[in-house]
Design an enzyme around this catalytic site. Structure first.
Site, PDB file in Angstrom:
ATOM      1  N   LYS A  97       0.826  -1.207   0.000  1.00  0.00           N
ATOM      2  CA  LYS A  97       0.000   0.000   0.000  1.00  0.00           C
ATOM      3  C   LYS A  97       0.868   1.269   0.000  1.00  0.00           C
ATOM      4  CE  LYS A  97      -3.948  -2.212   2.272  1.00  0.00           C
ATOM      5  NZ  LYS A  97      -4.913  -2.138   3.390  1.00  0.00           N
ATOM      6  N   TYR A 135     -12.398  -2.183  -4.449  1.00  0.00           N
ATOM      7  CA  TYR A 135     -12.995  -2.357  -3.114  1.00  0.00           C
ATOM      8  C   TYR A 135     -14.528  -2.297  -3.148  1.00  0.00           C
ATOM      9  CZ  TYR A 135      -8.366  -1.985  -0.988  1.00  0.00           C
ATOM     10  OH  TYR A 135      -7.054  -2.212  -0.615  1.00  0.00           O
ATOM     11  N   ASN A 201      -2.062  -0.036   6.791  1.00  0.00           N
ATOM     12  CA  ASN A 201      -1.498  -1.250   7.395  1.00  0.00           C
ATOM     13  C   ASN A 201      -0.546  -1.989   6.453  1.00  0.00           C
ATOM     14  OD1 ASN A 201      -3.397  -2.205   5.616  1.00  0.00           O
ATOM     15  ND2 ASN A 201      -4.476  -3.501   7.099  1.00  0.00           N
ATOM     16  N   HIS A 204      -1.942  -5.696   1.607  1.00  0.00           N
ATOM     17  CA  HIS A 204      -3.217  -6.411   1.464  1.00  0.00           C
ATOM     18  C   HIS A 204      -2.944  -7.821   0.981  1.00  0.00           C
ATOM     19  CE1 HIS A 204      -7.266  -7.348  -0.243  1.00  0.00           C
ATOM     20  NE2 HIS A 204      -6.574  -7.809  -1.264  1.00  0.00           N
ATOM     21  N   GLU A 215      -8.970 -10.760  -7.954  1.00  0.00           N
ATOM     22  CA  GLU A 215      -8.052  -9.648  -7.688  1.00  0.00           C
ATOM     23  C   GLU A 215      -6.812  -9.713  -8.580  1.00  0.00           C
ATOM     24  OE1 GLU A 215      -9.354  -8.901  -3.024  1.00  0.00           O
ATOM     25  OE2 GLU A 215      -7.403  -9.796  -3.454  1.00  0.00           O
TER      26      GLU A 215
END
Length: 377
Positions: A97, A135, A201, A204, A215
């Site tokens: 990310k 998302y 965080n 993913h 994905e």
């Protein structure tokens, strides 16, 4: 008796354009290869030890090089091979990310040292529409807008990871979703080391085989151009060579690059022989004929990683990056520039870790070759 794995492999003769098919057998315990010409029903290669191929490289869709022939594995040859390979060849999506891209070298190093194969990789800059599409399952939830804004705030790196039980294995390496919890429960996890909270965080991971397939298709499906971000202007090219990728050195090399420069484009490529020869054509007639052929053979010996590099202050990048790479010959580099990339990670003049753009006027030419011409192919 050595375990035998069987595949059907294709080779496109670059001179005649003829597509050849072979039965390819790999003997695990002795690291031997054997090949049969399917059309002519005869031995093409008698059983022989061949150190250039490992079991980890053998899966449907992979490309291997056997005595300068670039072979693509297209089918399993028997049920034993299918069951054995599919058991260790589960794929999942990993996303680094925006908050953790500055740590991508360390994360990639953690991935390779944990037993994953990276079978696809590209840096992206998501648009708002891209983020909302990816998302979509979370649309309407309180965190949706914040998540989409965060995921479009900077570049990300998408990776296709392969290993036995890769979905579970990658999520275990990630650690708990909330980075604070990860620091308490799994301090050496990706999120424990590099994450900030439940949204920022670090990375993913897909949570199921169905989601992994969807994905991966989103980022790597045929014709996907999600988030192309390379500038191809005012930048220079680094090409991490196949031997360095195969030896798990790419993460450490990226870490060294990011200490000094910004990485603005990144993609894994499997070059065919014509593309490799075209890319290094400038060296034809400059180096010895044998060395030129060896340069081409190295570039097709496995996957390479194209890295677009930019100066942090917006200045010229070609010469400073060339200095970081060091002399073409690693042995000379270890004397003159012992901290250079080639001195640290190179083996020989051909297997010297990384290619870099030599001339200022070629910066745009070389980055465009990978990030526009080959990326669009």
């Amino acid at each position: 008796m050595s375990q035998r794995y069987a595949f059907v492999a294709e080779w496109l003769d670059p001179n005649s354009g003829v597509l050849w098919r072979y039965q390819l057998f790999y003997y695990k315990d002795t690291n031997e290869l054997e090949m049969f010409d399917i059309k002519n029903r005869r031995h093409f290669l008698k059983r022989i030890k061949y150190d250039g191929v490992t079991l980890q490289q053998l899966y449907i869709g992979s490309t291997i090089v056997v005595y300068a022939r670039q072979l693509r594995l297209i089918e399993y040859g028997d049920d034993f091979t299918r069951q054995s390979i599919e058991a260790r060849a589960e794929k999942t999506l990993a996303l680094i990310k925006p908050d953790a891209v500055k740590h991508m070298g360390k994360i990639i190093n953690a991935i390779t040292t944990s037993g994953f194969s990276i079978t696809n990789m590209r840096m992206c800059q998501l648009s708002r529409a891209d983020a909302e599409a990816f998302y979509a399952v979370h649309a309407g939830r309180p965190f949706f807008n914040t998540l989409c804004s965060f995921m479009t705030s900077g570049p990300i790196v998408a990776l296709e990871l392969m290993a036995a039980s890769s979905i579970t294995k990658w999520r275990d390496l990630l650690g708990p979703t909330d980075s604070s919890t990860a620091r308490q429960q799994a301090p050496n996890s990706i999120r424990g080391l590099f994450g900030s909270d439940g949204t920022r965080n670090a990375a993913h991971g897909s949570d199921s085989p169905a989601n992994a397939a969807a994905e991966l298709s989103f980022f790597f499906g045929k014709g996907s151009s999600v988030g192309r971000c390379a500038r191809c202007s005012g930048t220079t090219l680094g090409l991490i060579k196949p031997h360095a990728v195969k030896d798990g050195l790419a993460g450490m090399m990226l870490d060294c690059i990011q200490e000094v420069f910004d990485v603005t484009g990144l993609q894994l490529f499997a070059l065919d022989k014509p593309a490799a020869a075209e890319f290094v054509e400038v060296y034809k007639g400059v180096v010895a004929p044998g060395e030129f052929s060896a340069m081409v053979d190295e570039l097709v010996a496995g996957s390479c990683i194209a890295v677009e590099v930019a100066d942090r202050e917006g200045g010229e990048a070609v010469e400073p990056f060339r200095q970081l790479c060091g002399p073409l010959d690693p042995e000379l580099g270890r004397v003159l520039r012992p901290h250079s990339l080639r001195a640290r990670f190179g083996v020989s003049r051909v297997r010297n870790g990384i290619h870099c753009t030599d001339l200022q006027e070629n910066g745009q030419l070389e980055t465009s070759y990978f990030f526009r011409i080959l990326q669009a192919a």
